[in-house]
Design a protein around this motif. Structure first.
Motif, short mmCIF file in Angstrom:
data_model
loop_
_atom_site.label_atom_id
_atom_site.label_comp_id
_atom_site.label_asym_id
_atom_site.label_seq_id
_atom_site.Cartn_x
_atom_site.Cartn_y
_atom_site.Cartn_z
N UNK A 1 46.31 70.23 26.75
CA UNK A 1 45.78 68.86 26.82
C UNK A 1 46.80 67.86 26.29
N UNK A 27 38.86 54.46 26.18
CA UNK A 27 39.98 55.35 25.86
C UNK A 27 41.18 54.81 26.64
N UNK A 39 38.29 55.49 30.54
CA UNK A 39 36.84 55.69 30.49
C UNK A 39 36.32 55.07 29.21
N UNK A 43 31.60 58.17 29.89
CA UNK A 43 32.38 59.21 30.57
C UNK A 43 32.44 58.95 32.07
N UNK A 44 33.43 59.57 32.71
CA UNK A 44 33.74 59.28 34.11
C UNK A 44 32.52 59.51 35.02
N UNK A 45 31.86 60.63 34.83
CA UNK A 45 30.74 60.98 35.73
C UNK A 45 29.63 59.93 35.68
N UNK A 46 29.18 59.60 34.47
CA UNK A 46 28.07 58.64 34.33
C UNK A 46 28.50 57.24 34.73
N UNK A 307 33.14 75.17 44.70
CA UNK A 307 33.04 74.09 43.70
C UNK A 307 34.39 73.68 43.15
N UNK A 308 35.43 74.50 43.41
CA UNK A 308 36.74 74.21 42.82
C UNK A 308 37.36 72.98 43.48
N UNK A 309 37.66 71.95 42.68
CA UNK A 309 38.32 70.78 43.25
C UNK A 309 39.70 71.14 43.80
N UNK A 311 43.11 69.26 44.28
CA UNK A 311 43.71 68.00 43.84
C UNK A 311 45.02 67.73 44.57
N UNK A 332 36.45 65.85 42.07
CA UNK A 332 35.02 66.08 42.22
C UNK A 332 34.36 64.75 42.53
N UNK A 360 44.86 77.13 45.90
CA UNK A 360 44.58 76.72 44.52
C UNK A 360 44.90 77.89 43.60
N UNK A 361 45.86 77.68 42.71
CA UNK A 361 46.25 78.71 41.75
C UNK A 361 46.52 80.05 42.44
N UNK A 363 45.48 81.22 45.23
CA UNK A 363 44.45 81.76 46.12
C UNK A 363 44.16 80.77 47.25
N UNK B 31 33.75 65.28 31.71
CA UNK B 31 32.71 66.04 32.40
C UNK B 31 33.29 67.23 33.16
N UNK B 34 33.76 72.40 37.15
CA UNK B 34 34.03 73.73 37.72
C UNK B 34 34.67 74.59 36.64
#
Lengths: 381, 119
Positions: A1, A27, A39, A43-46, A307-309, A311, A332, A360-361, A363, B31, B34
């Motif tokens: 991070x 932030x 954000x 948070x980003x989603x909300x 479900x894997x984004x 990017x 997402x 992705x990674x 795969x 959030x 995945x």
């Protein structure tokens, strides 16, 4: 991070509303040379979902605001500006705004922008990361006819979402009469507001240029309303992605043509072959050729099956493992409730419904070429 | 409960160690949309990338904190990755590991030391 991509905080510019963003729990991260709120507490989603359900307030003061003031007639300025873009500038009615693109000699895109006919001059809004180059470009090409004035004493707010009109109309009732891509100048207690009914979320809404001295008052007045929340750059990105809108430097750049980018809707008839002012813009040879023959690759919408984004940078393959393209934006989609992406694929694989694979990674995972926008737009036309 | 420099928590339950990420890490990630988990019955070495977390913002790796065997993974995260944000220290756990020697956990931070790290 780890954060930061070589931009030192001490070198960054601060927005006029910096202290308000911090007070609101923003932030702050480096973006295009500015410290920007990515954000807030929601948070980003909300924040994303709130904008789609009610109204979100975005500080986009990092963007470039430019006035093109004719030295002679408006028409001379409009004609000179038109020579920089494959877009019909002369045909834009007073009080209206249009999407434009500066192209280069090879038909790539230098920047995308919004421009408005304000009667005796044009008002232009360009991307933050390109604004210095854009102003230089305009000065170099327009100075014979036009004074290019970079506006440095105004902020830019965007109020987006189904309740944006209701909220803004409490302060500026005149906005109720505006429709999508109308512009208006309105005197208010926050100063003269330069308002357009447009945005970058796929929702109805407004972009509001406000004098530096009035921006905090306007922002606080809007944020005090129940339906309005402060929204950061993170949700701005997921909202525009779901709306199928390009992010300059990612989905479009100097190597992508407007035709490849699927932006042919922005090239009006007057500038196409057989039009009254056909060609005459940088890169016309390539762009007119691609309009006639089709481009070699196209920007398309992409829906990963799992479900894997997927990017930016994910390599795309045909079902037989032939490499056919790359994802330029992806993540997402909170409203779609699934990953969504866009990218460039060879024309033979650009049909909606075409099955592809994205790596992705290490795969290869299935995805499908899909129609954009991913989330229906709600512009007030 | 023990903590790693990578913001994982480790909780001993009998002879296995449950691994998740801290509230601080979950907040920083944003959030979670995945989670890709390892296969159970996989032998892993400390530092191996065993879990991928995708938030709305970015993808991050979770490293195996110690050598051992993954004995169980939290399948609920496949359908409900948001558990990592809602309950990072409980229902949002990632996997359980079996170690040969639980004493290796002594090298990790305790709660006070971790709180000092995140300041």
């Amino acid at each position: 991070m780890t954060g930061g991509k070589g931009e030192r905080v001490s070198d960054l510019l601060r927005l006029g509303l910096h202290d308000l963003h911090v007070e609101l729990g923003g932030k702050m991260v480096p973006f295009a040379g500015y410290e920007m709120p990515v954000q807030y507490g929601l948070g980003v989603m909300k924040e994303h979902l709130h904008t789609r359900a009610a109204a979100g307030l975005f500080d986009v003061s990092h963007m470039g605001q430019v006035i093109l003031r004719p030295k002679g007639t408006y028409e001379e300025t409009a004609r000179a500006f038109e020579a920089l873009m494959p877009v019909d500038v002369l045909g834009l009615a007073e009080g209206r705004q249009r999407y434009g693109l500066f192209t280069n000699e090879t038909g790539g895109i230098l920047d995308d922008l919004m421009f408005a006919n304000r009667g005796d001059h044009l008002f232009v809004v360009v991307n933050a990361a390109c604004k210095v180059a854009d102003v230089a470009h305009m000065v170099a090409h327009l100075s014979a006819t036009t004074e290019v004035v970079a506006i440095t004493d105004r902020a830019l707010l965007a109020l987006q979402g189904p309740k944006a009109e209701e909220a803004l109309a409490r302060l500026v009732p005149q906005v109720m009469a505006m429709r999508f891509m109308d512009v208006a100048v309105v005197d208010t207690l926050f100063g003269a507001l330069w308002i357009s009914r447009s945005g970058y979320t796929g929702e109805d809404g407004f972009e509001i240029s406000v004098p530096d001295g009035g921006v905090e008052g306007l922002a606080r007045a809007l944020l005090a309303m129940d339906e309005v929340e402060a929204i950061g750059l993170g949700a701005r990105d997921s909202l525009r992605l779901e709306a199928g809108l390009c992010l300059y430097g990612h989905d479009i750049d100097e190597s992508t043509s407007p035709v490849e980018a699927g932006l042919t809707w922005a090239i009006q008839k007057a500038r196409r072959a057989g039009g009254t002012r056909a060609g005459g813009f940088p890169g016309a040879t390539r762009i007119l050729h691609e309009l006639a023959e089709g481009p070699e690759r196209l920007r398309v919408g992409l829906r990963p099956e799992g479900r894997a984004p997927m990017r930016e940078g994910v390599d795309l393959f045909a079902p037989d493992d032939t490499p056919i393209g790359r994802v330029t934006s992806g993540g997402f989609g909170p409203s779609v409730e699934a990953p969504v992406a866009m990218g460039y694929v060879a024309r033979a694989h650009a049909e909606i419904g075409t099955p592809l694979q994205g790596e992705v990674r290490g795969k290869k995972l299935p995805l499908t070429v899909a129609a954009m926008p991913f989330n229906p737009t709600t512009y007030k036309r | 409960m023990k903590y790693t420099q990578e913001h994982e928590w480790l909780r001993v339950e009998g002879d296995v160690v449950v691994v998740g990420i801290t509230e601080h890490a979950a907040t920083q990630l944003g959030d979670v949309v995945f989670v890709e988990l390892p296969e159970p019955e996989t032998m892993v070495a400390s530092g191996d990338e065993v879990v991928v977390i995708e938030s709305v913002k970015a993808a991050s790796d979770i490293l195996a904190p110690v050598d051992g065997e993954i004995v169980e993974v939290n399948d609920k995260l496949a359908d409900n990755p948001g558990l990592v944000n809602e309950d990072p220290l409980g229902a949002g756990w990632f996997f359980k590991m079996k170690l040969d020697d639980l004493s290796v956990l002594d090298d990790f931070m305790d709660e006070d030391e971790y709180n000092e790290l995140i300041g």
